[in-house]
Scaffold this active site. Structure first.
Site, short mmCIF file in Angstrom:
data_model
loop_
_atom_site.label_atom_id
_atom_site.label_comp_id
_atom_site.label_asym_id
_atom_site.label_seq_id
_atom_site.Cartn_x
_atom_site.Cartn_y
_atom_site.Cartn_z
N LYS A 124 0.87 -1.19 0.00
CA LYS A 124 0.00 0.00 0.00
C LYS A 124 0.90 1.23 0.00
O LYS A 124 2.04 1.17 0.44
CB LYS A 124 -0.87 0.03 1.26
CG LYS A 124 -2.12 0.86 1.13
CD LYS A 124 -3.23 0.10 0.43
CE LYS A 124 -4.39 0.96 0.08
NZ LYS A 124 -5.54 0.15 -0.39
N ASP A 164 -6.87 4.25 -4.68
CA ASP A 164 -7.57 4.11 -3.41
C ASP A 164 -8.19 5.49 -3.18
O ASP A 164 -8.40 6.25 -4.15
CB ASP A 164 -6.61 3.70 -2.28
CG ASP A 164 -7.34 3.24 -1.00
OD1 ASP A 164 -7.81 2.11 -0.98
OD2 ASP A 164 -7.47 4.03 -0.05
N GLY A 235 -20.19 7.25 2.04
CA GLY A 235 -19.27 7.75 1.03
C GLY A 235 -20.04 8.07 -0.23
O GLY A 235 -21.24 7.76 -0.36
N VAL A 239 -16.11 3.48 -4.81
CA VAL A 239 -16.71 2.22 -4.38
C VAL A 239 -18.23 2.35 -4.25
O VAL A 239 -18.99 1.49 -4.72
CB VAL A 239 -16.07 1.75 -3.05
CG1 VAL A 239 -16.70 0.45 -2.58
CG2 VAL A 239 -14.56 1.58 -3.20
N ALA A 240 -18.67 3.43 -3.63
CA ALA A 240 -20.12 3.66 -3.46
C ALA A 240 -20.80 3.74 -4.83
O ALA A 240 -21.91 3.21 -5.02
CB ALA A 240 -20.35 4.93 -2.66
N TRP A 241 -20.14 4.39 -5.77
CA TRP A 241 -20.69 4.55 -7.12
C TRP A 241 -20.93 3.20 -7.80
O TRP A 241 -22.01 2.93 -8.34
CB TRP A 241 -19.73 5.43 -7.93
CG TRP A 241 -19.94 5.47 -9.40
CD1 TRP A 241 -20.92 6.13 -10.07
CD2 TRP A 241 -19.13 4.80 -10.39
NE1 TRP A 241 -20.77 5.93 -11.43
CE2 TRP A 241 -19.68 5.12 -11.65
CE3 TRP A 241 -18.00 3.99 -10.34
CZ2 TRP A 241 -19.13 4.64 -12.84
CZ3 TRP A 241 -17.46 3.50 -11.53
CH2 TRP A 241 -18.02 3.83 -12.76
#
Ligand code: NDP
Ligand code: 2IT
Length: 445
Positions: A124, A164, A235, A239-241
């Site tokens: 990461k 990210d 959010g 990711v939410a999209w």
């Protein structure tokens, strides 16, 4: 193994790194049986070798604003473990970024990547750079300066970063452009690339799609599905999209989105026009979801509140770590929520997870649930190696298969005597066994 002893040693070496210690403790607490049954792990000190990153890189990232001011940020890359493949994991650009956060993310990534069934190790990186309010040129100059330091440490067979929080297609483009110039090669050194220069179809949607596919598998164990289910999302990022689109396709209803300023409640559910507006809002680099309620009068804005107070069947935290606490968990359960699927990394606090456990609701931890993102990054790497592009359906089918497979692994190692599946335990054990055995086979390195 004495977990408390391991934890107190780790804490002494890395004082104050709360998120990192939280993530390590959560894994160790689920491994007791496996370690007892496999004394070879302890004799080769696998746990202590696994919880310490292979290497931590930090570097200075100077860049120039549009007004000619010189700014300095810190850049990081944590190469955590490469027992089963090249280091792989995203880059996060957010002012909260520090070593503790990146080490927790890198540690989680080891297990997540092992679960995908693809050959990827864990890593990461990122920076405390704040993309909010920056111009496109400023973002470009920052990304270029970041890559000037990072490029020597990464490579398509060594370490493959991706996106990210705060790093999406635009940033990957600027990072890739600079890498290509310095390394003088076009390779799959980053994933999340544009479709015309090595990217994969479905990668932008993959984390959200995978999150919903995993939740679908959880519901399926009780012959249930998304049809008619209300879902709280937090959010309003990448990711939410993706999750919102897939939930709508499956007949569910997304009734919340959130930002650091609060959440919006949309009683009739998020429609396609609203999903497009999500993207617009993101592109405007704003820090808030409040404008949603100006644009759509049916959406009620709740300032400073968490979306977890809405009465829903399913909750999907898709913003950031520790965004769902014990009280939120109690509210969700009391309101009849039956399934929590973590699109974000470690969004539920340990106390919240305990509440879900006690109430035996479905709880899917991020490292299993959101693995569709990195899995599709793995599929992008495969396509880059073959110098071929797969069609949308092919990638989506592979993603669905991988998510089913991850669910099976959780079920195999996490099913309790009463039939309840402890997905945290299942995911940790399945991921750990794969990596620990690879480490054993490769000797002390
Ligand atoms: P984005 O940057 O696209 O969106 C992040 C969202 O979370 C935004 O709505 C953002 O709001 C909000 N957010 C970020 N930091 C905070 C904070 N400190 N407090 C409150 N809200 C915050 O990121 P992604 O959608 O890519 O990532 C979301 C989560 O999913 C993260 O936990 C990430 O690690 C995880 N994840 C991402 C994957 C991917 O492929 N992108 C893969 C697997 C997991 P705002 O910007 O307004 O602050
Ligand atoms: O947390 C994650 O899995 C990601 N941010 C995606 C990593 C990747 O390499 O695609």
């Amino acid at each position: 193994m004495d977990i408390e002893k391991v934890m107190s040693n780790l804490e002494q070496k890395h004082p104050g790194e709360g998120e990192y210690l939280q993530a390590v403790r959560e894994v160790l607490e689920t491994l007791e049986d496996v370690l007892n049954e496999n004394p070879q792990f302890e004799s080769k000190n696998i746990v202590e070798r696994l919880i310490e990153p292979d290497r931590v890189l930090t570097f200075k990232v100077p860049w120039v604003t549009d007004n000619g001011k010189v700014e300095v940020n810190i850049g990081y890359r944590i190469q955590f473990n490469n027992a089963i493949g090249p280091y792989k994991g995203g880059l996060r650009f957010h002012p909260s970024v520090n070593l503790s956060i990146l080490k927790f993310l890198g540690f989680e990534q080891i297990f997540k990547n092992a679960l995908t069934t693809l050959p990827m190790g864990g890593g990461k990186g990122g920076s405390d750079f704040n993309p909010k309010g920056k111009s496109d040129d400023e973002i470009m100059r920052f990304c270029q300066s970041y890559m000037l330091e990072l490029w020597k440490m990464i490579g398509p067979e060594t370490d493959v970063p991706a996106g990210d929080i705060g790093v999406g297609g635009r940033e990957i483009g600027y990072l890739y452009g600079m890498y290509k110039k310095l390394a003088r090669e076009n390779t799959g050194v980053l994933t999340g690339k544009g479709l015309n220069w090595g990217g994969s179809l479905i990668r932008p949607e993959a984390t959200g799609f995978g999150t919903v596919y995993f939740a679908q598998e959880m519901l399926r164990t009780r012959d249930d599905n998304f049809e008619g289910k209300t879902v709280a999302l937090s959010g309003f990022g990448n990711v939410a999209w993706g999750a919102a689109q897939k939930i709508n396709q499956l007949g569910g209803k997304v009734v919340t989105l959130s930002g650091p300023d609060g959440y919006v409640h949309i009683p009739d559910g998020l429609n396609d026009e609203m999903i497009d507006y999500m993207l617009e809002l993101r592109a405007s680099n704003q820090d808030i979801v409040k404008p949603f309620s100006y644009e759509f009068p049916d959406a009620q804005f709740h300032e400073g509140k968490h979306p977890w107070e809405a009465k829903v069947d399913v909750a999907m935290p898709c913003a950031t770590q520790n965004e769902l606490n014990e009280k939120d968990a109690e509210t969700l359960v009391n309101n009849g929520c039956i399934c929590i699927a973590e699109g974000a990394n470690m969004p539920s606090t340990p106390e919240a997870i305990e509440v879900f456990d006690e109430n035996k609701v479905f709880f899917g931890p991020g490292k299993a649930v959101n693995a569709g993102g990195v899995a599709t990054s793995g599929l992008e790497m495969t396509q880059n190696s073959m110098k071929l592009n797969w069609g949308r359906d092919e990638v989506d089918e592979r993603l669905q298969k991988i998510m089913r497979d991850i669910h099976n692994q959780c079920q195999k190692y996490g099913t309790e005597e009463d039939g309840h599946i402890d997905y945290v335990k299942g995911a940790n054990i399945a991921g750990f066994l794969k990596v620990a055995n690879a480490m054993l086979e490769q000797g002390v390195v």
